[in-house]
Design a protein around this motif. Structure first.
Motif, PDB file in Angstrom:
ATOM      1  N   LEU A  55       0.819  -1.226   0.000  1.00  0.00           N
ATOM      2  CA  LEU A  55       0.000   0.000   0.000  1.00  0.00           C
ATOM      3  C   LEU A  55       0.850   1.273   0.000  1.00  0.00           C
ATOM      4  O   LEU A  55       0.408   2.311  -0.472  1.00  0.00           O
ATOM      5  N   GLN A  56       2.101   1.166   0.510  1.00  0.00           N
ATOM      6  CA  GLN A  56       3.001   2.332   0.398  1.00  0.00           C
ATOM      7  C   GLN A  56       3.266   2.598  -1.086  1.00  0.00           C
ATOM      8  O   GLN A  56       3.339   3.734  -1.534  1.00  0.00           O
ATOM      9  N   LEU A  57       3.417   1.518  -1.844  1.00  0.00           N
ATOM     10  CA  LEU A  57       3.758   1.651  -3.267  1.00  0.00           C
ATOM     11  C   LEU A  57       2.525   1.948  -4.106  1.00  0.00           C
ATOM     12  O   LEU A  57       2.594   2.650  -5.101  1.00  0.00           O
ATOM     13  N   GLU A  58       1.385   1.360  -3.718  1.00  0.00           N
ATOM     14  CA  GLU A  58       0.147   1.531  -4.498  1.00  0.00           C
ATOM     15  C   GLU A  58      -1.007   1.766  -3.535  1.00  0.00           C
ATOM     16  O   GLU A  58      -1.734   0.837  -3.187  1.00  0.00           O
ATOM     17  N   PRO A  59      -1.193   3.021  -3.118  1.00  0.00           N
ATOM     18  CA  PRO A  59      -2.195   3.305  -2.074  1.00  0.00           C
ATOM     19  C   PRO A  59      -3.606   2.845  -2.435  1.00  0.00           C
ATOM     20  O   PRO A  59      -4.423   2.625  -1.556  1.00  0.00           O
ATOM     21  N   TYR A  60      -3.898   2.684  -3.743  1.00  0.00           N
ATOM     22  CA  TYR A  60      -5.269   2.316  -4.105  1.00  0.00           C
ATOM     23  C   TYR A  60      -5.398   0.834  -4.455  1.00  0.00           C
ATOM     24  O   TYR A  60      -6.366   0.434  -5.069  1.00  0.00           O
TER      25      TYR A  60
END
Length: 771
Positions: free
Chosen positions: A287-292
């Protein structure tokens, strides 16, 4: 997609010097690049006229530099003078395609130009390939396939086969895709991507061992191939090999620690292995890399809730709920499930400290909610009243150190871990789950203790009432533990669903083969089910088609795989499109009576794709018949158990063992729960046998699934015999008697979650007294 075809394959962008030159910029350079290109005629459909070639080359260099509008203008000027200049038509088509297919106008203009080229010059494979490259992103796959087939007929190449294979793969025609990747690799064996895809065509058909071979081959060709490591990890995960899967996910992450797909897959695997702390680390990183990322967000929420961290869990779930799909967009599975999980999480939180004996989840949750959740339907429930939000006075579950438990409770936990591991299926597709082992081991001990109390005439406290234990109470102990071990799965009694849902019949459905996809888990049972179907077909034709019986019998002798049955359907107009067969379950209570077991369905389409599935239909009438059977057996079991407590005669022990296995045989065939019936029933078998003084010491054999053994056995005696052959029953160790009471040690959801969270690696160091 391939870069402009005039580079052919001798030039990869960023590769040789001649390519780099095409990509650098300014007018002077463009002209000198164009001169070089024109001299060497290194662009499509060059003419015999040097001046024309130089003009064409300038436009192609503009495309190479990303100046598509300038290129289109340049080509258009040339076409005003010479309307059938093929190279300019082709170049303009390419430039429209490169401008971007997100704008339908570009796509249509590109297709129009390429189709004109084909009508003027029908023998050039690259034009067909180029047109296919524009058709496929528009979803016009069958047209793209026929273009690639035409290109292959004109001039087969490794690239064309790979390209067509990819499209078959997207269309889920894995067998045909496999042939194309195979052809491609025969023409050029050093193609890691084609090798990876060949592996994926195996993987999606359930042929995991072959998939693993191909992924390893791809890694020989390209040692730093992240996708191959990721796919290898996935294949091992599907096989249930946790260590090999972990190793390959690790290798992918060593090459790129930010590889979101691998983080997501590794996190999912850790969750289903029962390592929730570790799983959470992967989801947070994802989620740090791809919050969605909806999958990571959903799984983060689920992991928190499973560990009793409700505030964090519900926060993550709410984020998933805010991701409304756009109009016309299909909702993700996570989006569909998250509202149920959030409601259930709130319910669990509110009951964290209520004694488990005082409430009943099946009656508390609203009927329509349960029905929709178990059927995986979108959350559209009329007049639904939401569960109250989190109450601040109820705190989250805190981590309990193993050492903080008293020694006898530590002993209890270690024994439970061992018992739970005895329920593990050694079959591809079943990943060992430490958390489920612990939960079901504790369930086994609690069943043992409750059954012993019942046989000694003590009452139990269930659902707010004190009474003698019924058979459902015995199963409810295991249901309670299975539910809390993984809150993602609705483990619900189907007969407690709303009447409307039951009158329609509630189906537990398993696909064994769907099209080209084979369900590895049940492979061992295909032959058994096939024999059964053949017998039923003969009986059917004997009754309805006696004249054709011989022909049918001869045809059936040639049937060795499920697919071979398709032609036999054609013998009878009623079964032409497929047929269903019901297994029969003989009654013990009323000799000679039979109940419907499960339904086997086989249908085939014109292309030869088949659907081979089994399902149990839970209707009210069927449920009542099975309940009567289980009631009678439970009454016998209780009577025999009471005698057993007074005098341990061998004959009695044997009779009790058979009654337990027969009772569970009907439970398996009834399939009365929306999920988890299999392990729940096995923990009841183990616990009840322990109450009778017998301990299961044998593991479930490789490839065997207890529920399918019961469902495919001709009757309860046959099932008892098979089960006893591997259970290797021994007299129980006296130390079980001194274990503390499970229900008193873990009287609330909070205490249950604490014990499932605690780390018990110490158990391995301590020698377990019982074993």
């Amino acid at each position: 997609s391939s870069f402009l075809h005039f580079h052919e394959s001798d030039c990869d962008i960023g590769g040789s010097s001649s390519c780099e030159s095409v990509l650098s910029l300014n007018t002077e350079k463009i002209l000198s690049q164009a001169r070089l290109l024109a001299e060497q005629k290194r662009f499509p459909f060059a003419t015999d006229n040097d001046n024309t070639n130089e003009e064409l080359a300038i436009a192609y260099v503009l495309i190479g530099n990303g100046l598509y509008d300038e290129a289109i203008r340049h080509f258009s000027t040339m076409l005003q003078e010479e309307p059938e200049l093929v190279s300019a038509i082709y170049g303009r088509g390419i430039a429209y395609g490169k401008k971007g297919l997100h704008d339908m106008k570009n796509a249509e203009l590109a297709l129009f130009e390429l189709s004109r080229v084909i009508s003027l010059e029908p023998d050039h494979p690259e034009v067909f390939e180029q047109r296919a490259e524009i058709l496929s992103p528009l979803g016009r796959i069958s047209e793209a396939l026929s273009d690639l087939t035409k290109a292959i007929q004109l001039q087969p190449s490794a690239r064309l086969y790979r390209h067509r294979g990819t499209l078959y793969f997207i269309s889920e025609d894995y067998a045909t895709a496999h042939e194309d990747f195979q052809h491609s690799l025969e023409l050029n064996k050093n193609q890691p991507i084609a090798m990876l895809y060949k592996g994926l065509t195996f993987f999606h058909r359930g042929l995991l061992k072959e998939a693993i071979e191909s992924f390893k081959e791809a890694l020989k060709q390209k040692a730093d191939f992240i996708d191959a490591y990721k796919s290898l990890g996935q294949a091992y995960r599907e096989l249930g090999n946790f260590d090999a899967a972990t190793e390959n996910f690790q290798k992918a992450l060593l090459l790129n620690q930010n590889h979101v797909q691998t983080l997501q897959l590794k996190g999912m695997m850790l969750y289903h292995h029962g390592s929730l702390d570790e799983a959470l680390k992967n989801f947070k990183r994802c989620l740090q890399l791809e919050p969605y990322n909806e999958v990571c967000q959903y799984m983060k929420g689920l992991s928190h809730v499973a560990m009793g961290q409700f505030y964090e869990g519900i926060k993550a779930q709410t984020k998933v709920m805010l991701n409304d799909p756009l109009p016309g967009q299909k909702a993700s599975p996570e989006y569909l499930k998250v509202k149920y999980l959030r409601e259930y999480s709130r319910y669990l939180h509110a009951h964290l400290d209520t004694p488990l004996t005082e409430y009943n989840t099946d009656t508390d949750l609203p009927g329509n909610f349960k029905d929709h959740w178990a059927k995986n339907l979108p959350f559209l429930i009329e007049n639904y009243e939401e569960q109250p939000g989190l109450q601040p006075h109820i705190k989250d579950v805190l981590f309990q150190n193993f050492e903080s438990y008293k020694p006898d409770v530590q002993e209890l936990i270690c024994v439970a871990d061992h018992l739970g591991s005895m329920m593990q299926y050694e079959t591809p597709g079943f990943l060992p789950n430490k958390r489920i082992h612990r939960a079901m081991g504790l369930a086994t001990l609690e069943v043992m203790q409750a059954v012993q109390r019942t046989w000694a005439n003590s009452k139990v406290r269930m659902n707010g009432k004190t009474r003698l234990m019924q058979w459902r109470d015995m199963f409810d102990i295991a249901v309670k533990w299975r539910r809390i071990a993984d809150p993602d799965q609705p483990v619900l009694w189907l007969d407690q669903m709303p009447a409307r849902s039951l009158s329609r019949g509630f189906n537990n459905h398993i696909n064994l083969i769907r099209g080209q996809v084979i369900n590895m888990r049940y492979l061992e049972y295909f032959e058994k089910i096939l024999h059964f179907i053949k017998d039923r077909i003969l009986v059917y034709h004997g009754a309805n088609n006696p004249k054709g019986l011989l022909e049918v019998r001869e045809a059936l002798e040639k049937v060795h795989k499920v697919e071979d049955l398709l032609p036999i359907m054609k013998f009878n107009s009623k079964t032409r499109d497929g047929f269903t067969v019901n297994t029969k379950v003989p009654s013990l209570k009323d000799q000679g009576k039979e109940y419907d077991g499960f339904t086997i369905t086989i249908t085939g389409d014109k292309v030869g794709n088949i659907l081979f599935s089994v399902e149990t239909q839970t209707t009210e009438e069927r449920t009542q018949l099975y309940h009567a059977e289980i009631d009678a057996l439970y009454k016998d079991l209780t009577a025999k158990g009471k005698i057993l407590v007074l005098s341990a005669e061998l004959g009695e022990v044997d009779a009790v063992c058979n009654l337990i296995l027969s009772l569970v045989y009907y439970f398996y065939n009834l399939m009365p729960l929306s999920r988890g019936s299999s392990v729940i029933a096995y923990s009841v078998i183990m616990g009840a046998l322990m109450a009778s003084g017998k301990e299961v010491s044998g593991k479930i054999p490789k490839g065997k699934l207890v529920d399918f053994e019961a469902m495919t056995a001709p009757g309860s005696e046959a099932f008892s015999k098979i089960a006893r052959s591997w259970m290797n029953l021994k007299s129980i160790s006296p130390s079980y008697k001194s274990l503390p009471s499970v229900s008193e040690t873990f009287p609330t959801l909070r205490t249950m979650i604490e014990v499932l969270n605690t780390d018990s690696s110490h158990c391995l160091k301590k020698t377990i007294v019982v074993v």
